[in-house]
Design an enzyme around this catalytic site. Structure first.
Site, mmCIF file in Angstrom:
data_model
loop_
_atom_site.group_PDB
_atom_site.id
_atom_site.type_symbol
_atom_site.label_atom_id
_atom_site.label_comp_id
_atom_site.label_asym_id
_atom_site.label_seq_id
_atom_site.Cartn_x
_atom_site.Cartn_y
_atom_site.Cartn_z
ATOM 1 N N ASN A 214 0.821 -1.204 0.000
ATOM 2 C CA ASN A 214 0.000 0.000 0.000
ATOM 3 C C ASN A 214 0.860 1.261 0.000
ATOM 4 O OD1 ASN A 214 -2.198 -1.737 0.237
ATOM 5 N ND2 ASN A 214 -2.157 -1.644 2.482
ATOM 6 N N GLU A 261 -2.925 0.319 -3.991
ATOM 7 C CA GLU A 261 -2.699 -1.008 -3.416
ATOM 8 C C GLU A 261 -2.260 -1.940 -4.538
ATOM 9 O OE1 GLU A 261 -5.871 -1.604 0.035
ATOM 10 O OE2 GLU A 261 -6.844 -1.052 -1.847
#
Length: 326
Positions: A214, A261
């Site tokens: 992330n 992500e």
């Protein structure tokens, strides 16, 4: 590659960098439209046997004058320096831009920066470059100053694409806002790439069997939310294929902070705290809200299959793309 941060202490420039050819501009994106200026500077420097330098300004002037509307930077300073190094420049001079600097006269800019500090032997910039208080310095002013101070001036025309349209940073930003990373790559000359620290998340992806790295992009980033086929590069240079989701994760959260992500294929190591880069090769679909986790997992599997197929056939657009995205 030297990234030199000018400050008000007026520290001297290293002797090895004096007397060089100086390309001047913001060069956000280091895109094909900038290449006429940058490549001319590199050619002149090679012919004269002097260093090739880039003089740019940080932060972006628009951010200084309109802080409530910070500009979406295609290439923040570290990424810009990497691209310029890949092109062959010896040094990037990041000159601090603030309101006091914007009030200096054009003559002061010439004398204190180009002459007294850089000892420039040649200056290369765009044909529409203006500088100094009220933009009083323009091409004619620069040419006359060069004759007076002993440096040559090359003014380069705007570079146009195959359809005779000018290539600009704003045009590329608009394409990224539409999710058209392929068209953006055509104007950049390399795949659009972001770089950021890998941060912790809710670990839902790991629970579902798709662990993600992330990253938080700047709030002014205008990349369209959606799913993309990407290359993921670790700090040690290791490169892997992946599929990345950029957005607010509507299936699992309400009004979440936008995150990038990346599910990195065939990889399970810990990346927390590591600064990595993601290069975008294709937009697979828009961000969607699913009725539960099972449909989401099924779609992720389809996204992975599509991304693997797309990435299996990609080739570098050129030397710069090979250095940045491969």
């Amino acid at each position: 590659m030297t990234v030199f941060h000018r400050n008000e202490k007026k520290e001297p420039l290293p002797e090895a960098l004096k007397g060089g050819v100086v390309a001047i501009g913001n060069f956000d994106g280091v895109h094909r439209g900038h290449r006429s200026v940058l490549e001319r500077a590199l050619t002149l420097a090679a012919e004269r046997g002097v260093p090739a330098l880039v003089l740019t300004f940080e932060p972006h002037p628009r951010t200084v004058f309109r802080p409530e509307e910070p500009v979406f930077r295609l290439t923040p300073a570290p990424m810009k320096a990497r691209l310029l190094e890949a092109m062959g420049f010896r040094s990037v001079i990041e000159y601090p831009f603030d309101r006091d600097f914007s009030m200096r006269s054009a003559e002061e800019f010439i004398q204190t920066i180009l002459v007294d500090w850089l000892h420039a032997s040649a200056v290369v910039t765009g044909f529409d470059f203006h500088f100094g208080k009220g933009r009083e310095g323009g091409p004619a002013f620069l040419m006359v100053s060069g004759e007076r101070h002993g440096f040559t001036v090359s003014l380069m025309d705007a570079f146009r694409d195959e359809n005779a349209e000018v290539i600009s940073s704003s045009r590329i930003r608009a394409l990224l806002g539409e999710g058209d990373v392929s068209a953006a790559a055509g104007l950049l000359g390399y795949r659009y790439t972001v770089e950021a620290e890998v941060i912790g998340g809710e670990k839902l992806g790991r629970q579902l069997g798709f662990p993600t790295a992330n990253m938080q992009l700047p709030p002014e980033a205008e990349l369209k939310p959606g799913i993309y086929a990407v290359h993921f590069r670790r700090a040690d240079g290791t490169l892997r294929d992946g599929v990345a989701s950029y957005g607010r994760r509507p299936t699992v959260t309400e009004n979440g902070v936008p995150l990038l992500e990346t599910y990195v294929f065939d990889f399970s190591d810990n990346l927390y705290g590591e600064t990595c880069s993601v290069s975008f090769f294709g937009h697979l679909r828009d961000e969607l809200k699913f009725d539960g986790l099972d449909p989401l997992v099924a779609q992720i599997r389809r996204d992975e299959e599509e991304a693997r197929a797309l990435l299996a056939g990609v080739r570098p657009l050129g030397e710069l793309d090979a250095r940045i995205a491969f």
